[in-house]
Scaffold this motif. Structure first.
Motif, PDB file in Angstrom:
ATOM      1  N   GLU A 123     -14.751  58.572  83.660  1.00 10.76           N
ATOM      2  CA  GLU A 123     -15.998  57.833  83.510  1.00 10.76           C
ATOM      3  C   GLU A 123     -17.113  58.363  84.405  1.00 10.76           C
ATOM      4  O   GLU A 123     -18.258  57.925  84.294  1.00 10.76           O
ATOM      5  N   THR A 124     -16.793  59.334  85.280  1.00  8.27           N
ATOM      6  CA  THR A 124     -17.823  59.960  86.120  1.00  8.27           C
ATOM      7  C   THR A 124     -18.378  61.233  85.484  1.00  8.27           C
ATOM      8  O   THR A 124     -19.267  61.859  86.071  1.00  8.27           O
ATOM      9  N   VAL A 125     -17.861  61.607  84.323  1.00  3.60           N
ATOM     10  CA  VAL A 125     -18.295  62.842  83.650  1.00  3.60           C
ATOM     11  C   VAL A 125     -19.370  62.506  82.629  1.00  3.60           C
ATOM     12  O   VAL A 125     -19.137  61.738  81.696  1.00  3.60           O
ATOM     13  N   HIS A 126     -20.551  63.083  82.821  1.00  4.51           N
ATOM     14  CA  HIS A 126     -21.645  62.910  81.864  1.00  4.51           C
ATOM     15  C   HIS A 126     -21.425  63.844  80.679  1.00  4.51           C
ATOM     16  O   HIS A 126     -20.914  64.952  80.822  1.00  4.51           O
ATOM     17  N   VAL A 127     -21.794  63.392  79.503  1.00  4.33           N
ATOM     18  CA  VAL A 127     -21.549  64.183  78.302  1.00  4.33           C
ATOM     19  C   VAL A 127     -22.247  65.536  78.368  1.00  4.33           C
ATOM     20  O   VAL A 127     -21.771  66.530  77.815  1.00  4.33           O
ATOM     21  N   ARG A 128     -23.388  65.617  79.076  1.00  5.75           N
ATOM     22  CA  ARG A 128     -24.110  66.883  79.183  1.00  5.75           C
ATOM     23  C   ARG A 128     -23.419  67.869  80.109  1.00  5.75           C
ATOM     24  O   ARG A 128     -23.727  69.051  80.100  1.00  5.75           O
ATOM     25  N   GLU A 129     -22.473  67.392  80.916  1.00  6.03           N
ATOM     26  CA  GLU A 129     -21.755  68.274  81.835  1.00  6.03           C
ATOM     27  C   GLU A 129     -20.548  68.938  81.194  1.00  6.03           C
ATOM     28  O   GLU A 129     -19.932  69.813  81.785  1.00  6.03           O
ATOM     29  N   VAL A 130     -20.184  68.509  80.007  1.00  3.03           N
ATOM     30  CA  VAL A 130     -18.951  68.997  79.375  1.00  3.03           C
ATOM     31  C   VAL A 130     -19.107  70.455  78.949  1.00  3.03           C
ATOM     32  O   VAL A 130     -20.066  70.831  78.279  1.00  3.03           O
ATOM     33  N   LEU A 131     -18.156  71.281  79.367  1.00  8.92           N
ATOM     34  CA  LEU A 131     -18.085  72.671  78.907  1.00  8.92           C
ATOM     35  C   LEU A 131     -17.044  72.800  77.800  1.00  8.92           C
ATOM     36  O   LEU A 131     -17.332  73.332  76.731  1.00  8.92           O
ATOM     37  N   ARG A 132     -15.847  72.309  78.058  1.00  6.33           N
ATOM     38  CA  ARG A 132     -14.766  72.317  77.061  1.00  6.33           C
ATOM     39  C   ARG A 132     -13.926  71.056  77.241  1.00  6.33           C
ATOM     40  O   ARG A 132     -13.753  70.556  78.360  1.00  6.33           O
ATOM     41  N   VAL A 133     -13.390  70.581  76.143  1.00  5.11           N
ATOM     42  CA  VAL A 133     -12.406  69.492  76.167  1.00  5.11           C
ATOM     43  C   VAL A 133     -11.206  69.937  75.344  1.00  5.11           C
ATOM     44  O   VAL A 133     -11.355  70.341  74.187  1.00  5.11           O
ATOM     45  N   TYR A 134     -10.038  69.878  75.953  1.00  2.00           N
ATOM     46  CA  TYR A 134      -8.791  70.224  75.263  1.00  2.00           C
ATOM     47  C   TYR A 134      -7.929  68.963  75.183  1.00  2.00           C
ATOM     48  O   TYR A 134      -7.713  68.288  76.192  1.00  2.00           O
ATOM     49  N   THR A 135      -7.438  68.663  74.002  1.00  2.00           N
ATOM     50  CA  THR A 135      -6.551  67.512  73.838  1.00  2.00           C
ATOM     51  C   THR A 135      -5.282  67.947  73.130  1.00  2.00           C
ATOM     52  O   THR A 135      -5.282  68.924  72.372  1.00  2.00           O
ATOM     53  N   ARG A 136      -4.231  67.212  73.361  1.00  2.00           N
ATOM     54  CA  ARG A 136      -2.946  67.525  72.736  1.00  2.00           C
ATOM     55  C   ARG A 136      -2.141  66.256  72.553  1.00  2.00           C
ATOM     56  O   ARG A 136      -2.156  65.383  73.425  1.00  2.00           O
ATOM     57  N   GLY A 140      13.130  61.958  81.314  1.00  2.00           N
ATOM     58  CA  GLY A 140      12.519  63.173  80.792  1.00  2.00           C
ATOM     59  C   GLY A 140      11.325  62.916  79.883  1.00  2.00           C
ATOM     60  O   GLY A 140      10.706  63.861  79.394  1.00  2.00           O
ATOM     61  N   ARG A 141      10.979  61.642  79.657  1.00  2.00           N
ATOM     62  CA  ARG A 141       9.845  61.322  78.792  1.00  2.00           C
ATOM     63  C   ARG A 141       8.539  61.815  79.403  1.00  2.00           C
ATOM     64  O   ARG A 141       8.313  61.727  80.601  1.00  2.00           O
ATOM     65  N   THR A 142       7.665  62.348  78.544  1.00  2.00           N
ATOM     66  CA  THR A 142       6.339  62.784  78.962  1.00  2.00           C
ATOM     67  C   THR A 142       5.289  61.921  78.271  1.00  2.00           C
ATOM     68  O   THR A 142       5.555  61.337  77.215  1.00  2.00           O
ATOM     69  N   PRO A 143       4.074  61.816  78.835  1.00  2.00           N
ATOM     70  CA  PRO A 143       3.013  61.067  78.149  1.00  2.00           C
ATOM     71  C   PRO A 143       2.769  61.630  76.752  1.00  2.00           C
ATOM     72  O   PRO A 143       2.872  62.844  76.523  1.00  2.00           O
ATOM     73  N   ARG A 144       2.435  60.751  75.851  1.00  2.00           N
ATOM     74  CA  ARG A 144       2.224  61.158  74.466  1.00  2.00           C
ATOM     75  C   ARG A 144       1.007  62.069  74.317  1.00  2.00           C
ATOM     76  O   ARG A 144       1.022  63.000  73.506  1.00  2.00           O
ATOM     77  N   PHE A 145      -0.028  61.836  75.112  1.00  2.00           N
ATOM     78  CA  PHE A 145      -1.275  62.584  74.973  1.00  2.00           C
ATOM     79  C   PHE A 145      -1.604  63.363  76.245  1.00  2.00           C
ATOM     80  O   PHE A 145      -1.177  62.988  77.342  1.00  2.00           O
ATOM     81  N   GLU A 146      -2.388  64.427  76.060  1.00  2.00           N
ATOM     82  CA  GLU A 146      -2.938  65.197  77.167  1.00  2.00           C
ATOM     83  C   GLU A 146      -4.436  65.350  76.956  1.00  2.00           C
ATOM     84  O   GLU A 146      -4.888  65.594  75.826  1.00  2.00           O
ATOM     85  N   LEU A 147      -5.194  65.230  78.044  1.00  2.00           N
ATOM     86  CA  LEU A 147      -6.647  65.381  78.003  1.00  2.00           C
ATOM     87  C   LEU A 147      -7.058  66.272  79.159  1.00  2.00           C
ATOM     88  O   LEU A 147      -6.813  65.938  80.328  1.00  2.00           O
ATOM     89  N   HIS A 148      -7.661  67.414  78.847  1.00  2.00           N
ATOM     90  CA  HIS A 148      -8.099  68.364  79.865  1.00  2.00           C
ATOM     91  C   HIS A 148      -9.597  68.614  79.676  1.00  2.00           C
ATOM     92  O   HIS A 148     -10.027  69.049  78.603  1.00  2.00           O
ATOM     93  N   ILE A 149     -10.366  68.333  80.726  1.00  2.00           N
ATOM     94  CA  ILE A 149     -11.827  68.455  80.656  1.00  2.00           C
ATOM     95  C   ILE A 149     -12.293  69.541  81.616  1.00  2.00           C
ATOM     96  O   ILE A 149     -11.886  69.557  82.788  1.00  2.00           O
ATOM     97  N   GLN A 150     -13.108  70.450  81.114  1.00  2.00           N
ATOM     98  CA  GLN A 150     -13.784  71.435  81.953  1.00  2.00           C
ATOM     99  C   GLN A 150     -15.273  71.102  81.967  1.00  2.00           C
ATOM    100  O   GLN A 150     -15.866  70.888  80.910  1.00  2.00           O
ATOM    101  N   THR A 151     -15.843  71.060  83.150  1.00  2.00           N
ATOM    102  CA  THR A 151     -17.251  70.690  83.267  1.00  2.00           C
ATOM    103  C   THR A 151     -18.065  71.833  83.853  1.00  2.00           C
ATOM    104  O   THR A 151     -17.524  72.767  84.466  1.00  2.00           O
ATOM    105  N   GLU A 152     -19.342  71.719  83.681  1.00  2.00           N
ATOM    106  CA  GLU A 152     -20.314  72.617  84.298  1.00  2.00           C
ATOM    107  C   GLU A 152     -21.437  71.723  84.841  1.00  2.00           C
ATOM    108  O   GLU A 152     -22.452  71.500  84.172  1.00  2.00           O
ATOM    109  N   PRO A 153     -21.240  71.198  86.055  1.00  2.00           N
ATOM    110  CA  PRO A 153     -22.161  70.185  86.575  1.00  2.00           C
ATOM    111  C   PRO A 153     -23.625  70.607  86.592  1.00  2.00           C
ATOM    112  O   PRO A 153     -24.514  69.779  86.384  1.00  2.00           O
TER     113      PRO A 153
END
Length: 322
Positions: free
Chosen positions: A263-276, A289-302
């Motif tokens: 929630e601290t990431v502004h939409v204009r700062e987003v460089l890439r978003v990877y989801t799985r 051995g259970r892992t979370p169902r989803f992955e969210l990786h955000i790259q920003t360019e402040p």
């Protein structure tokens, strides 16, 4: 007086004379070479003929048509225009893999089968070799399922299109062979049950990955696409979707983060978003051995937020200070 004979090399002249007087070799001394070339040509022609004949043979890996359901499956396999997405059956030799890839056509809700809404109208259904309806499928309990096959029509190109190929408006087939008695649960059947249960919950039970730039992320959020796993708040900061918040692994610029950090990431700062979305067998388990169902990786360019964004970014799906 200069003698012209001095211009001749005596050794070369003798060699030429000896070659002229030599007895010619027999015809068969060089004939083996020609025979070898002929033999190689025959072998090449034979190999081509064998390849063509192999292509015309029926599929050898097709299951035996021991019941009406298998008979329909084999019939489609022999056309070479249909492929199995799911093959759930047992044989004396082995227990075969029952899944290959997305998509699935049928899921499991509770103890009964459920045709997935996405494929309700592009699939034809068969029970024990006879065409059936969606309603009939929904009446089948999982412990009645003896064998199940889902097939998808291929879209060939080139020469294959002329080989009696005709596009079917319903490119999926669901074949079910039932048992009159409840079938005992085995580890093999339990794994298949887990797959069908996951298929009823997810469009990608076998897992899937996505990548977004800032523009494509804005577009996805504008159309309420949930695959990015985030939405845009009124102040143009991001927010993790409520339905995945409790089951997602998050990183921001390679560092592990929380939904609150997103929630601290502004939409204009987003460089890439990877989801799985993880494969079902990673998140549909109760052990450690259970892992979370989803992955969210955000790259920003402040620094992007301080730039004149009309120069760097354009999106018709964003309304704000650009």
């Amino acid at each position: 007086m200069y003698s012209f004979t001095n211009n001749f090399n005596q050794s070369d002249l003798k060699s030429r004379i000896s070659m002229i007087n030599r007895t010619q070799s027999g015809r068969w001394n060089n004939g083996w070479r020609y025979g070898l070339f002929i033999l190689l040509g025959i072998l090449s022609f034979w190999a081509c003929q064998q390849t063509d004949s192999e292509q015309d043979k029926p599929l050898t890996n097709a299951i035996a048509a021991t019941n009406p359901t298998r008979g329909l499956v084999v019939e489609l396999e022999q056309t070479k225009h249909w492929v199995s997405i799911i093959s759930f059956f047992t044989s004396r030799a082995s227990q075969h893999n029952f899944y290959k890839t997305n998509p699935q056509v049928v899921g499991l809700k509770g103890d009964r089968l459920q045709v997935l809404p996405k494929h309700e109208y592009d699939t034809r259904y068969y029970i024990n070799g006879k065409e059936a309806t969606v309603q009939a499928i929904s009446q089948i309990r999982f412990d009645q399922v003896k064998e199940l096959f889902i097939m998808n029509q291929l879209t060939p190109s080139g020469k294959a299109k002329t080989d009696e190929y005709k596009a079917d408006p319903q490119p999926y087939r669901l074949f079910i062979e039932t048992s009159t008695r409840p079938i005992t649960v085995t580890p093999y059947r339990q794994r298949f049950s887990d797959l069908l249960t996951a298929a009823a919950l997810s469009e990608y039970p076998m897992g899937e990955s996505f990548m977004y730039t800032m523009n494509s992320l804005l577009e996805a959020m504008f159309f309420h696409n949930k695959k990015p796993l985030v939405e845009r708040r009124k102040d143009d900061y991001l927010k993790v979707l409520d339905e995945v918040k409790s089951d997602v692994y998050i990183t921001i610029n390679g560092l592990e983060a929380t939904p609150k950090d997103v929630e601290t990431v502004h939409v204009r700062e987003v460089l890439r978003v990877y989801t799985r979305e993880q494969p079902y067998y990673n998140w549909m388990r109760a052990d450690e051995g259970r892992t979370p169902r989803f992955e969210l990786h955000i790259q920003t360019e402040p620094k992007r937020a301080q730039r004149d964004s009309t120069y760097y970014v354009f999106s018709p799906f964003y309304q704000g200070d650009f």
